[in-house]
Design an enzyme around this catalytic site. Structure first.
Site, PDB file in Angstrom:
ATOM      1  N   PHE A 245       0.818  -1.221   0.000  1.00 39.22           N
ATOM      2  CA  PHE A 245       0.000   0.000   0.000  1.00 39.22           C
ATOM      3  C   PHE A 245       0.848   1.266   0.000  1.00 39.22           C
ATOM      4  CE2 PHE A 245      -1.860  -3.422   2.609  1.00 39.22           C
ATOM      5  CZ  PHE A 245      -2.765  -3.893   1.671  1.00 39.22           C
ATOM      6  N   GLY A 472      -0.516  -7.293  -4.758  1.00 39.79           N
ATOM      7  CA  GLY A 472      -1.846  -7.815  -4.506  1.00 39.79           C
ATOM      8  C   GLY A 472      -2.887  -7.602  -5.593  1.00 39.79           C
ATOM      9  N   ILE A 632     -11.927  -1.936 -18.396  1.00 40.65           N
ATOM     10  CA  ILE A 632     -11.555  -2.804 -17.274  1.00 40.65           C
ATOM     11  C   ILE A 632     -10.947  -4.077 -17.867  1.00 40.65           C
ATOM     12  CG2 ILE A 632     -12.377  -4.071 -15.261  1.00 40.65           C
ATOM     13  CD1 ILE A 632     -12.321  -0.954 -15.007  1.00 40.65           C
ATOM     14  N   PRO A 635     -11.687  -8.011 -15.060  1.00 41.62           N
ATOM     15  CA  PRO A 635     -12.839  -7.590 -14.250  1.00 41.62           C
ATOM     16  C   PRO A 635     -12.858  -8.153 -12.833  1.00 41.62           C
ATOM     17  CG  PRO A 635     -13.538  -8.481 -16.385  1.00 41.62           C
ATOM     18  CD  PRO A 635     -12.066  -8.694 -16.302  1.00 41.62           C
ATOM     19  N   LYS A 636     -12.457  -9.394 -12.691  1.00 45.02           N
ATOM     20  CA  LYS A 636     -12.560 -10.021 -11.373  1.00 45.02           C
ATOM     21  C   LYS A 636     -11.569  -9.401 -10.383  1.00 45.02           C
ATOM     22  CE  LYS A 636     -13.144 -14.682  -9.611  1.00 45.02           C
ATOM     23  NZ  LYS A 636     -13.331 -16.071 -10.031  1.00 45.02           N
ATOM     24  N   THR A 637     -10.317  -9.298 -10.784  1.00 42.51           N
ATOM     25  CA  THR A 637      -9.324  -8.715  -9.870  1.00 42.51           C
ATOM     26  C   THR A 637      -9.582  -7.222  -9.682  1.00 42.51           C
ATOM     27  OG1 THR A 637      -7.799  -8.496 -11.728  1.00 42.51           O
ATOM     28  CG2 THR A 637      -7.509 -10.402 -10.295  1.00 42.51           C
ATOM     29  N   GLN A 641      -9.971  -5.187  -6.224  1.00 41.15           N
ATOM     30  CA  GLN A 641      -9.132  -4.026  -5.922  1.00 41.15           C
ATOM     31  C   GLN A 641      -9.990  -2.863  -5.426  1.00 41.15           C
ATOM     32  OE1 GLN A 641      -6.750  -2.754  -9.243  1.00 41.15           O
ATOM     33  NE2 GLN A 641      -5.278  -1.718  -7.947  1.00 41.15           N
ATOM     34  N   GLY A 705      -5.939   3.978 -14.343  1.00 39.84           N
ATOM     35  CA  GLY A 705      -5.598   3.307 -13.087  1.00 39.84           C
ATOM     36  C   GLY A 705      -6.769   3.181 -12.124  1.00 39.84           C
ATOM     37  N   GLU A 708      -5.704   3.684  -6.683  1.00 40.17           N
ATOM     38  CA  GLU A 708      -5.871   4.811  -5.761  1.00 40.17           C
ATOM     39  C   GLU A 708      -7.337   5.242  -5.679  1.00 40.17           C
ATOM     40  OE1 GLU A 708      -2.841   5.235  -4.563  1.00 40.17           O
ATOM     41  OE2 GLU A 708      -1.806   4.278  -6.238  1.00 40.17           O
TER      42      GLU A 708
END
Ligand code: FES
Ligand code: FES
Lengths: 742, 213
Positions: A245, A472, A632, A635-637, A641, A705, A708
């Site tokens: 992070f 991650g 995207i 899509p799953k990850t 996030q 992105g 954030e």
């Protein structure tokens, strides 16, 4: 929504995390887990004062304790050549002089390492560390931001000068205005994996490290600078990172200490920080005091906005972030003033924490927007729509894409915004007060440079390599997804290797740039591979004479002609005919110089919560988070996030707060029982909605992105919902029950 | 059932002890007799301190980990967590705090969830320990592992072994009857990546599947 996938070709196939199997079976290897013969264990001893000098150090007892191999202090530490030259040995992301560990007897902050105890087992190192005795000559420390505001200074460099658009502080003359102060305390990244490193020297010239970094090349450069070694003699590996992070965005002194220690004892050395040391030695989100002055016309048009922030930094480096910048472009406002100041304190240098300054700034700005909307008797969503910036008012450029209004719309629908009442305390459920709130987030959509190597095996297996790593979000999954789409290959035919300086250079994982940067490189490399395959096909048989990539149909086993599927050739044959064992190529990819658009990702977070006035308890019932992040890609990850950002934002809003006892300059809640982070019971269902529209300018996939914006805007959404529920405006985070009890 | 010998029969350890003796000899000479009591120098010369240390500091321990029987000799202060990670080469069990505050180190001892950082290794005499490495049956993943992949119940994966071990126990204990209950009984496992909603989905899915866990 959700259907037009990138490359306008295939439907999105939400693929499972490609390293999922390794992670659920415990075989994914993190920094401290690499097997190395003869490994020794280090443990750091920290100073018990926050400022002053070491008067004496007694290490004899520790040295004599069973199993101890060495005790390193400033008195006997090897003289690192990079430390002697003074300035910036580790090329920090900040101005100033990075802490040189074991360099001299000066103490800059509480728990600053004064000794590294090395033993043959972990237990022996921990025990021996308790035997090191230090005496100090104390000086007066300063750890309290509030008490040191008079020392606030403008950071070095042109980027941090005061900003003025139109008239300064014009809000003061607006018909309706608010002027408020917002505060948030120190937050600590606290990834679940402790800061860890293994260093192993091979001979005198070469060193290999496994460490918790978000950028293996950045760490390689820091070690090279400190030890004055050629880059190629340093290998840095960080395949799996147990969260970071932002904490891994620089090389910390403990990492240099480990490399130094391993060299000294001539054995591989493992150094893992204790959780307490995670609070004191590897950065934090700085405490920040912000002032917002905001004024509008009676019909809700912004007239002036002034945003000031004062944040902590260490006494030896200037850490800066874009705290006030969001106020310059998020809304259309003719007169904007921003001021940013730092106060040096006796504390470790901060480091960007997810969402960084933008999250801090958005808390103030989006709370203030809610306050002014209330003063105007306007729905806060409507107030935002009236002040929507159709172009970037800061740079006077069109947006590359901006779909915030769609986010407003779909989020409002999903959370049930129409149930919300303008007046607080209007909705009840038994003893509980119900409130709705929202907040907007934004972050620059940057793209850097990355090089990807691709290898096609005769059996149609694809291997992708890049030095980028993954703390991650799912970098390898994103890369696989893009390659699979571009090549038309099934996912299980594609393998990604990353997280090592042994692979071609990639970016540091930070600032929401990895998908744009590495994803684009993967795509361009795949395109180049297809062209190369076409060229080789031309050489391999007359049927493919002069074909172009677009004339071919690519499958996982071979190619055929688009117009005649019976004309085909398998990869093994293609490679053999060209005398190749495999086909390899490497491409560097970066953004073209692009000044004509302003590129940002946007998010809008909606929160529904309940407050129990007799106890001050807050329960969040539902969160809806909408992202305008271009295409995207995975899509799953991506959804995970977003959820993760929301959880981080809830932590920021409701619980995270590192408390310092200023009498001693030391934290009092430096552990996970006393420093509260969200646990499962704190988190309601979170709905994630993506606009999923390709940005025509950011990169070939059209992505922006996500890392954030997932967090930026969450904390004000919670604070605004608390106001809507209770009528209490909490301007100092975290919003703990004591602030709401009636 | 396979049996592994004590870890300290590793030839490396001999070298290690030798290094220690030489170091002591060396440092004793350097720090001079004034600071080093004569008996210490003597002990160092004859390696008595190491022998004494081993005698006093090591305790025999026999336990079963993932179906493998281990006969070991460990220091009493070694935690089960460090035994697994540092001595038995099973780093799948994670260290997040070492203080019983995060759940990353959750394993099963005789079928119940236990924080291995809060349990001394020597307390596991004769017990059966299951770690994340012991869940799958060859290539066949445990239903909970499958469910975590299906629902993307993680990001960085560092809390995941603990979440999975806890999730299985949560169902076994009968604490997975509603999402609320799962959330409550899974709150000892911190996920800083914030995968909670997907973790709840994964556990609910396994519970619904009615597998024998
Ligand atoms: S490591 Fe055991 S609870 Fe955190
Ligand atoms: S997946 Fe990273 S801490 Fe849970």
């Amino acid at each position: 929504m959700g259907k037009n996938f990138f490359f306008d070709r295939n439907e999105p196939v939400p693929i499972d995390r490609v390293d999922g199997r390794a992670k659920v079976t415990g075989t994914a290897t993190y920094a401290a887990e690499y097997k190395t013969q003869q490994i020794a264990y280090g443990f750091l001893v920290g100073s018990t004062i926050a400022k002053g000098r070491i008067k004496s150090l007694d290490t004899k007892m520790a040295e004599r304790a069973p199993g101890v191999l060495s005790v390193i202090t400033y008195l006997n530490a090897p003289k690192l050549p990079g430390y002697q030259t003074g300035k910036d040995p580790s090329k920090p992301p900040t101005a100033g002089q990075p802490l040189r560990i074991f360099y001299d007897n000066e103490i800059f902050y509480y728990d600053q390492p004064v000794a590294l105890v090395i033993a043959d087992t972990f237990e022996r190192a921990v025990h021996a560390a308790t035997l090191v005795k230090a005496q100090y000559e104390k000086a007066v420390h300063q750890t309290e931001l509030d008490a040191n505001l008079s020392r606030a200074k403008v950071p070095t460099g042109p980027r941090f000068e005061d900003y003025k658009r139109g008239e300064a502080d014009a809000y003061k003359n607006a018909p309706v205005k608010i002027e408020q102060e917002y505060h948030h305390p120190i937050e600590v990244h606290n990834p679940m994996e402790l800061a860890s490193i293994i260093a192993r020297w091979e001979g005198k010239e070469q060193v290999t490290v496994y460490t918790k970094t978000q950028g293996v090349e950045a760490t390689q450069r820091s070690i090279a600078a400190a030890f004055k070694m050629p880059l190629e003699n340093i290998t840095v590996n960080a395949e799996h990172i147990g969260g970071a992070f932002g904490m891994g965005l620089r090389t910390w002194p403990y990492e240099i200490a480990c490399v130094m220690g391993a060299q000294k004892i001539g054995r591989p050395l493992k150094l893992v920080l204790h959780r307490e040391q995670m609070f004191t030695n590897v950065g934090h989100r700085p405490e920040t005091i912000q002032k917002i002055g905001m004024g509008a016309t009676t019909d809700g048009k912004l007239v002036g906005l002034t945003h000031e922030a004062i944040a902590d930094t260490s006494s030896y480096e200037e850490f800066t972030e874009a705290t006030v910048n969001i106020s310059r472009f998020l809304y259309a406002c003719p007169n904007v003033t921003t001021r940013y100041r730092l106060v040096p304190l006796n504390i470790c240098t901060p480091i960007w924490m997810r969402g960084p300054g933008e999250a801090t700034g958005a808390f103030a700005l989006e709370s203030a927007m809610d306050e002014l909307a209330f003063a105007l008797n306007l729905d806060p969503l409507e107030f935002r729509i009236r002040n929507h910036s159709d172009t970037d008012p800061e740079r006077n450029l069109p947006w590359s894409s901006k779909h915030v209004k769609e986010c407003y719309e779909m989020g409002a629908e999903k959370i049930g915004w129409k149930e919300r009442k303008l007046q607080p305390r209007a909705l009840k459920d038994g003893d509980w007060l119900i409130g709705y709130g929202m907040g907007t987030g934004s972050f620059g959509a940057f793209r850097g440079a990355a090089t990807v190597k691709i290898k096609l095996e005769p059996d149609g297996k694809l291997l992708l390599q890049c030095s980028v790593n993954d703390m991650g979000p799912g970098t390898a999954t994103m890369m696989t997804s893009i390659a699979s789409n571009e090549m038309g290959w099934p996912v299980n035919q594609i393998k990604v290797e990353m997280g090592s300086t042994n692979f071609p250079p990639g970016p540091t994982q930070g600032g929401s740039t990895v998908t744009s940067t590495v994803g684009a490189a993967v795509q361009e490399t795949c395109t180049a591979l297809k062209e190369k395959i076409a060229e080789l096909a031309g050489k391999a048989g007359s049927a493919f004479q002069a074909v172009k990539a677009e004339d071919l149909k690519f499958s996982a086993t071979g190619i055929s002609l688009q117009k005649d599927a019976s004309v085909k050739i398998a990869y093994n044959e293609l490679l053999t005919k060209n005398g190749l064992a495999a086909l390899e190529l490497t491409r560097e990819s970066k953004a073209k110089q692009q000044q004509s658009y302003s590129m940002y990702s946007f998010s809008v977070h909606f929160v529904k919560l309940r407050v129990h006035p007799p106890t001050g308890r807050i329960r969040i019932d539902h969160v809806v988070s909408c992202a305008d992040a271009g295409t995207i890609v995975s899509p799953k990850t991506a959804a995970s996030q977003m959820i993760g950002g929301v959880v981080g934002g809830i932590g920021m809003a409701l619980m995270e707060d590192m408390v310092i006892d200023h009498r001693f300059g030391r934290p009092v809640n430096n552990n996970l029982a006393d420093y509260h982070v969200p646990v499962n019971a704190d988190i309601p269902p979170v709905d994630v909605l993506f606009v999923n529209k390709k940005d025509p300018h950011t990169n070939p996939m059209g992505s922006k992105g996500l890392g954030e914006i997932a967090l930026v805007g969450v904390a004000p959404a919670v604070a605004n919902a608390v106001f809507n529920a209770t009528g209490k405006r909490i301007r100092s985070l975290p919003i703990t029950p004591d602030k709401l009890m009636e | 059932m396979a049996t592994k010998g004590p870890h300290n029969e590793d030839p490396n350890d001999k070298a290690l002890n030798k290094g220690r003796r030489e170091f002591l000899k060396h440092s004793s000479l350097l720090t001079a007799l004034a600071v080093a009591p004569p008996h210490l120098v003597k002990a160092a010369e004859s390696a008595l301190d190491e022998k004494a240390a081993v005698y006093f500091e090591q305790v025999p321990l026999s336990l079963e980990v993932n179906g493998v029987h281990h006969k070991l000799s460990v220091e009493p202060r070694v935690t089960l967590l460090d035994l697994l990670r540092e001595q038995l080469a099973l780093p799948g069990t994670k260290k997040g705090c070492d203080h019983g505050q995060c759940g990353a180190c959750t394993v099963h001892v005789n079928g119940r969830r236990v924080l291995s950082c809060m349990s001394l290794a020597v307390m596991q005499e004769g017990k059966k320990v299951t770690t994340i490495e012991g869940l799958a049956n060859g290539d066949q993943l445990h239903p909970m592992q499958e469910a975590f992949i299906k629902h993307d119940g993680f990001q960085c994966g560092y809390c995941t072994p603990g979440q999975i071990m806890s999730g299985i126990a949560c169902i076994r204990e009968g604490h997975a009857n509603s999402d609320e209950e799962v959330r409550e009984y899974m709150s000892g496992n911190i996920c800083r990546c914030g995968a909670y909603p997907n973790i709840v989905k994964a556990i609910a899915d396994v519970k619904k599947g009615g597998h024998k866990l």
